[in-house]
Design a protein around this motif. Structure first.
Motif, mmCIF file in Angstrom:
data_model
loop_
_atom_site.group_PDB
_atom_site.id
_atom_site.type_symbol
_atom_site.label_atom_id
_atom_site.label_comp_id
_atom_site.label_asym_id
_atom_site.label_seq_id
_atom_site.Cartn_x
_atom_site.Cartn_y
_atom_site.Cartn_z
ATOM 1 N N MET A 47 0.823 -1.198 0.000
ATOM 2 C CA MET A 47 0.000 0.000 0.000
ATOM 3 C C MET A 47 0.864 1.258 0.000
ATOM 4 O O MET A 47 0.743 2.166 -0.820
ATOM 5 C CB MET A 47 -0.897 -0.034 1.256
ATOM 6 C CG MET A 47 -2.029 0.976 1.187
ATOM 7 S SD MET A 47 -3.082 0.705 -0.259
ATOM 8 C CE MET A 47 -3.844 2.276 -0.411
ATOM 9 N N TYR A 48 1.847 1.258 0.985
ATOM 10 C CA TYR A 48 2.750 2.409 1.064
ATOM 11 C C TYR A 48 3.552 2.571 -0.225
ATOM 12 O O TYR A 48 3.772 3.662 -0.722
ATOM 13 C CB TYR A 48 3.709 2.225 2.258
ATOM 14 C CG TYR A 48 3.048 2.519 3.570
ATOM 15 C CD1 TYR A 48 3.014 1.555 4.582
ATOM 16 C CD2 TYR A 48 2.446 3.744 3.794
ATOM 17 C CE1 TYR A 48 2.390 1.833 5.785
ATOM 18 C CE2 TYR A 48 1.825 4.023 4.985
ATOM 19 C CZ TYR A 48 1.798 3.057 5.995
ATOM 20 O OH TYR A 48 1.176 3.333 7.170
ATOM 21 N N VAL A 49 3.972 1.393 -0.707
ATOM 22 C CA VAL A 49 4.798 1.397 -1.925
ATOM 23 C C VAL A 49 4.022 2.019 -3.070
ATOM 24 O O VAL A 49 4.507 2.898 -3.792
ATOM 25 C CB VAL A 49 5.209 -0.051 -2.286
ATOM 26 C CG1 VAL A 49 6.027 -0.060 -3.570
ATOM 27 C CG2 VAL A 49 5.964 -0.693 -1.153
ATOM 28 N N VAL B 59 2.883 6.355 -6.929
ATOM 29 C CA VAL B 59 1.909 7.263 -7.537
ATOM 30 C C VAL B 59 2.298 8.710 -7.283
ATOM 31 O O VAL B 59 2.343 9.534 -8.197
ATOM 32 C CB VAL B 59 0.486 6.971 -6.983
ATOM 33 C CG1 VAL B 59 -0.469 8.085 -7.386
ATOM 34 C CG2 VAL B 59 0.002 5.633 -7.488
ATOM 35 N N SER B 60 2.633 9.027 -6.007
ATOM 36 C CA SER B 60 2.910 10.430 -5.705
ATOM 37 C C SER B 60 4.159 10.902 -6.446
ATOM 38 O O SER B 60 4.201 12.010 -7.003
ATOM 39 C CB SER B 60 3.077 10.633 -4.197
ATOM 40 O OG SER B 60 4.140 9.820 -3.749
#
Ligand code: SF4
Ligand code: SF4
Ligand code: SF4
Ligand code: SF4
Lengths: 515, 190
Positions: free
Chosen positions: B1-3, B8-9
């Motif tokens: 999820m963090y990855v 994306v950001s």
């Protein structure tokens, strides 16, 4: 002493087959005087001489034909007595055979000398007087460089020269005129060397522009000693010169190894004095000056006998020459006449070369005159020429190891081939002396030195083109400015005219109303 | 999820900055780039048009944008091509570039009427003369632009190759030679 020996080293060079066949035969003195002599006005480095004679005038042997111009130049004298036929453009002894100005002299066969006075004891003369007479005699470097000798003598007085080197290396194959000269006229050459030493002495007043009149200080300004350097393949010349120089402690005769290009000034200076001439410097800046043995002989003749430089010993050699010899010929003699005298087989002559085979210039035909620079004329057969079947470079680096200037010929040639001249200049193209060692050794027969000669000329042409471009910009700007001024002037004139017209009409209208 | 959110950001950030740069390049464009000025200074400046551009300035612009090869100027020859390549920092193969043939204008004295037309167009003031007098070209100042040839009414002004003398004679470039051929170069032994 040991440290002195350690410094002696030779960089690069090749040992070419000598082929000095004529070196065992005496100098031939009975060359038949040619009917016509073609005497170029420029036989030296510097400005061409200006004729002082008229067509149709009768001249005596040794008479001044053309006066030297400016600081670096040399006069030209009549090699024999006769009548001036023409002053015009004739083909020059140059690879291009393009025309240059020459004086044509029809000899009368009498060989009548102009009377001159000579000093009883030239060592009583001022040093300046010696160089003046050397200059007036038209003497130039006879090793082939043809730089006016008087300029070098003057430089010798003005610089701190301690060693005068007399170049008797004669390292080019075939050539042996200096060898014979040293064997037969050693005493005259040594006398010339002593006169040169005297001509370089610093007399009072010669260096007033230097601190304390140039006389005192750390340096003793007089040129102290002379060294005659002779390659060790000329043992006879060495012995004769040594014997002739024995009475004079200030003149030393030494043997140097036989290796081309030993006669190159930097190589010779390095070997004889252990000093290296820095890149971009003249040899006089490190206290050395070099003259050729032939030049010393000419100085002797000029000072002791009042004879200007009128002739020289020329080596005629090569496979196509049936009677190879060293022969004394007057300047202006056509090479074709020389060839007839030496029984040259013209059918078998593949190439005619003026000078030595390594650095000389090939001539397109033999109807060209001999000049002060003509140390030799070679008529070579096809077998004597190098194979020109060019192969790709195998990167053997032989060319690098023989280059006396320490360059990398293969890299320079690669750049020149694709017209990257700037890159070649960065690699040291300007230090190349065109000695030809690299081409000589190259197993792939790559015409390396030809590339460098082409590129050096091209670099000069580009510099000139760039200079012209700058001048052109200036001319265009000047013209635009002038056009602008003219347009401005026209506008002002136009306005003035309109004003004048309006004024006239106003006056006219006034008159009409008054009437 | 963090990855995923990190990817994306960062991607969005990259895209945004890229867009910003693109917009900036469009709106903050320098009008006259110094490179074009420098290139123009190198070019001959005779506006001859042989390169296919309407003049030296447009040619310099095309060079700066990479729309013309460094070897495009025929009068400049390889010397100019080398200077251009050095300025633009590009590599260059000069083996195909032909050196320009050097020409100079000359007046044939028999037919010159002294109309002074040539005198008026010469950009370098290389022509000397006065009305009704025979005109002459100062060879050192002539840049071979051929303008005078175009205006001369009697065709007495013609371009001639520059005469070769001992002063401007140069060694030719060695050409690959077939075996056994004996060229006219020197250095017999090498
Ligand atoms: S000597 Fe000839 S083959 Fe050898 S590296 Fe030099 S150019 Fe190449
Ligand atoms: S011709 Fe030039 S590059 Fe070749 S060996 Fe001589 S100095 Fe070196
Ligand atoms: S060619 Fe051009 S520069 Fe040369 S004389 Fe004619 S107008 Fe002048
Ligand atoms: S344009 Fe032709 S005819 Fe007229 S002055 Fe010039 S050279 Fe002479």
């Amino acid at each position: 002493m040991l440290s002195f020996l350690k410094k002696q080293r030779i960089r690069g060079g090749v040992h070419a087959e000598e082929r000095k066949a004529a070196s065992a035969l005496p100098i031939v003195n009975d060359f038949p005087l040619p009917k016509k002599l073609y005497i170029p006005l420029q036989q030296h480095v510097g400005k061409a001489a200006e004729p002082v004679i008229k067509v149709g005038e009768k001249v005596l042997k040794g008479q001044l034909l053309a006066h030297s111009q400016g600081l670096v130049s040399a006069p030209v004298h009549a090699p024999s007595s006769g009548i001036i036929l023409d002053v015009n453009d004739y083909p020059a002894p140059h690879p291009s055979a393009l025309p240059i100005r020459m004086i044509v002299l029809e000899t009368d066969g009498k060989d009548e000398w102009l009377k001159t006075s000579v000093a009883a004891d030239p060592f009583q003369l001022d040093a300046e007087e010696i160089s003046l007479r050397v200059g007036a005699a038209g003497i130039v470097g006879l090793g082939g460089a043809t730089f006016p000798t008087v300029v070098k003598l003057n430089m010798g007085r003005e610089n701190q020269i301690d060693t005068l080197i007399i170049n008797g290396a004669e390292c080019e194959p075939y050539l042996c005129c200096d060898d014979r000269l040293m064997q037969e006229r050693a005493a005259e050459i040594i006398d010339g060397v002593r006169l040169m030493l005297h001509g370089m002495t610093n007399s009072p007043g010669a260096n007033l522009h230097l601190p304390e009149g140039g006389r005192t200080g750390r340096y003793d300004m007089n040129t102290k000693s002379a060294v005659v350097a002779i390659e060790d393949n000329k043992p006879q010349a060495f012995l004769m010169m040594q014997a002739a120089a024995a009475p004079y402690a200030q003149i030393k005769v030494m043997q140097i190894p036989t290796r081309y290009p030993m006669g190159w000034d930097r190589q010779l200076i390095g070997y004889v004095t252990g000093r290296e001439v820095p890149v971009g410097c003249r040899s006089s800046e490190i206290g050395v000056t070099i003259h050729n043995v032939g030049t010393a002989h000419a100085v002797h003749k000029a000072i002791r006998h009042g004879q200007p430089l009128l002739s020289r010993v020329v080596t005629v050699a090569g496979g196509a020459v049936n009677r190879p010899m060293n022969v004394e010929v007057p300047f202006g003699t056509l090479i074709s006449e020389l060839f007839a005298f030496c029984e040259v087989n013209t059918e078998n002559t593949a190439r005619i070369i003026m000078g030595g085979p390594m650095m000389g210039d090939s001539l397109p035909h033999s109807n060209l005159p001999t000049v002060k620079a003509t140390s030799g004329i070679l008529a070579l057969t096809p077998n004597e020429l190098k194979n020109t079947d060019e192969q790709p470079c195998i990167r053997c680096a032989s060319c690098v190891s023989v280059c006396p200037a320490g360059l990398r010929p293969l890299d320079m040639a690669n750049n020149i081939r694709i017209n990257q001249l700037d890159a070649a200049v960065d690699l040291g193209l300007k230090d190349c002396i065109s000695c030809g060692c690299c081409s000589y050794i190259c197993p792939s027969n790559i015409p390396l030195v030809q590339y460098f000669k082409y590129a050096s000329g091209e670099v000069i042409a580009r510099q000139q083109a760039q200079h012209k471009a700058e001048q052109t910009k200036k001319l265009i700007d000047a013209r635009n400015a002038r056009m602008e001024r003219i347009a401005q002037q026209q506008r002002e004139d136009e306005l003035a005219r309109i004003a004048a017209k309006a004024e006239r009409e106003r006056l006219k209208a006034e008159q009409e109303t008054e009437a | 999820m963090y990855v995923l959110s990190a990817i994306v950001s960062l991607t969005l950030l990259g895209l945004f900055l890229g867009l910003l740069l693109g917009v900036a390049a469009k709106y903050l464009k320098v009008e006259s780039s110094p490179v074009v000025d420098e290139l123009e200074a190198l070019l001959p400046g005779s506006q001859c048009g042989q390169c296919g551009f309407p003049g030296c300035r447009p040619a310099a612009e095309a060079l700066a944008e990479g729309n013309a090869p460094a070897t495009m100027c025929p009068p400049g020859g390889s010397a100019l091509a080398e200077q251009i390549a050095a300025l633009l920092g590009i590599d260059l193969d000069l083996s195909e570039v032909k050196e320009p043939e050097l020409l100079v204008a000359r007046v044939s004295e028999d037919t010159c009427t002294g109309c002074t037309r040539c005198f008026k167009v010469c950009p370098t003031d290389a022509i000397v003369g006065a009305p009704k007098q025979i005109h002459a070209v100062v060879a050192d100042a002539c840049i071979a632009c051929k303008k005078c040839v175009e205006v001369c009414p009697t065709e007495c002004l013609q371009m001639h190759p520059v005469e070769v003398t001992l002063r401007n004679w140069r060694w030719a470039k060695p050409q690959p030679v077939p075996a056994q051929s004996l060229g006219s170069g020197s250095n017999a032994l090498c």
